[in-house]
Enzyme design. Sequence first.
Site, short mmCIF file in Angstrom:
data_model
loop_
_atom_site.label_atom_id
_atom_site.label_comp_id
_atom_site.label_asym_id
_atom_site.label_seq_id
_atom_site.Cartn_x
_atom_site.Cartn_y
_atom_site.Cartn_z
N PHE A 62 3.27 75.34 47.97
CA PHE A 62 3.31 74.64 49.26
C PHE A 62 2.15 75.07 50.15
O PHE A 62 1.63 74.28 50.95
CB PHE A 62 4.65 74.93 49.96
CG PHE A 62 4.93 74.07 51.14
CD1 PHE A 62 5.51 72.81 50.99
CD2 PHE A 62 4.61 74.50 52.42
CE1 PHE A 62 5.75 72.02 52.10
CE2 PHE A 62 4.86 73.71 53.53
CZ PHE A 62 5.44 72.45 53.37
N VAL A 86 5.06 74.75 39.35
CA VAL A 86 6.32 74.32 39.97
C VAL A 86 7.28 73.97 38.84
O VAL A 86 6.99 73.11 38.01
CB VAL A 86 6.12 73.12 40.92
CG1 VAL A 86 7.37 72.95 41.79
CG2 VAL A 86 4.89 73.30 41.78
N ILE A 87 8.39 74.70 38.81
CA ILE A 87 9.35 74.54 37.71
C ILE A 87 10.64 73.97 38.27
O ILE A 87 11.21 74.50 39.24
CB ILE A 87 9.59 75.90 37.02
CG1 ILE A 87 8.25 76.41 36.46
CG2 ILE A 87 10.63 75.76 35.91
CD1 ILE A 87 8.29 77.81 35.90
N HIS A 93 14.21 70.75 45.72
CA HIS A 93 13.07 71.50 46.24
C HIS A 93 11.82 71.24 45.40
O HIS A 93 10.71 71.14 45.92
CB HIS A 93 13.41 73.00 46.23
CG HIS A 93 12.55 73.81 47.14
ND1 HIS A 93 12.56 73.65 48.51
CD2 HIS A 93 11.64 74.77 46.89
CE1 HIS A 93 11.70 74.49 49.05
NE2 HIS A 93 11.12 75.18 48.10
N1 INI Z 1 6.58 77.45 44.91
C1 INI Z 1 5.93 77.32 43.73
O1 INI Z 1 4.70 77.59 43.67
N2 INI Z 1 6.59 76.89 42.63
C2 INI Z 1 7.92 76.56 42.65
O2 INI Z 1 8.48 76.19 41.58
C3 INI Z 1 8.63 76.69 43.89
N3 INI Z 1 10.02 76.37 43.94
O3 INI Z 1 10.56 75.81 42.99
O4 INI Z 1 10.68 76.62 44.95
C4 INI Z 1 7.90 77.16 45.02
N4 INI Z 1 8.52 77.31 46.22
C5 INI Z 1 7.93 78.06 47.29
C6 INI Z 1 7.03 77.22 48.16
O5 INI Z 1 5.86 76.87 47.48
C7 INI Z 1 6.63 77.98 49.43
O6 INI Z 1 5.89 79.12 49.08
C8 INI Z 1 7.83 78.43 50.29
O7 INI Z 1 8.68 77.33 50.54
C9 INI Z 1 7.34 78.99 51.65
O8 INI Z 1 6.63 78.00 52.40
#
Ligand code: INI
Length: 159
Positions: A62, A86-87, A93
């Site tokens: 994100f 991203v899994i 989410h």
């Molecule tokens: N971030 C990832 O890079 N991969 C994922 O699979 C993932 N899931 O599944 O939640 C993920 N979440 C965290 C997100 O990217 C942010 O770092 C977090 O929401 C803080 O802003």
Amino acid sequence: MTIFEGRFSELAAVRIGVVVARFNDMVTSRLLLGCLDCLSRHGIDTADASSQLDVAWVPGCFEIPLVAQRLAASQRYDVVIALGAVIRGDTPHFDVVVAEVSKGVAAVGRESGVPVIFGVLTTDTLQQALERAGIKSNLGWSYGLEALEMASLMQGLPG
Ligand code: INI
């Protein structure tokens, strides 16, 4: 007629910024290793003290677009590589993160004029991600190659 295409030589002046997500680090650190292997074997100085390549770690995918934007706007890099994984879990989410990082990375490239390589794996399982991060092939290597191609292509294009 002029044909524009990227080259994989004469890369001594190319500067590369890498943004890599710590989330799913077991996967992303392997993508980074594959990417660095490709770059160093094409003559890019990937040593810690290198001025040709920098690596920025972010918490998760994100956060990738924001930091990619900062790197692209710095005018220090010819290409930015975004690495993440991203899994899919049991919640929506996954879709939110995938949508943000994919649209965000595309927007940074278009708006900055600096190519941003989309090196983000989107998979249903950890096994699928690991298979693409070194167990079978390592897509990090491909992302490195695509970065070199785009940096070279952009240097050769008019405008
Ligand atoms: N971030 C990832 O890079 N991969 C994922 O699979 C993932 N899931 O599944 O939640 C993920 N979440 C965290 C997100 O990217 C942010 O770092 C977090 O929401 C803080 O802003």
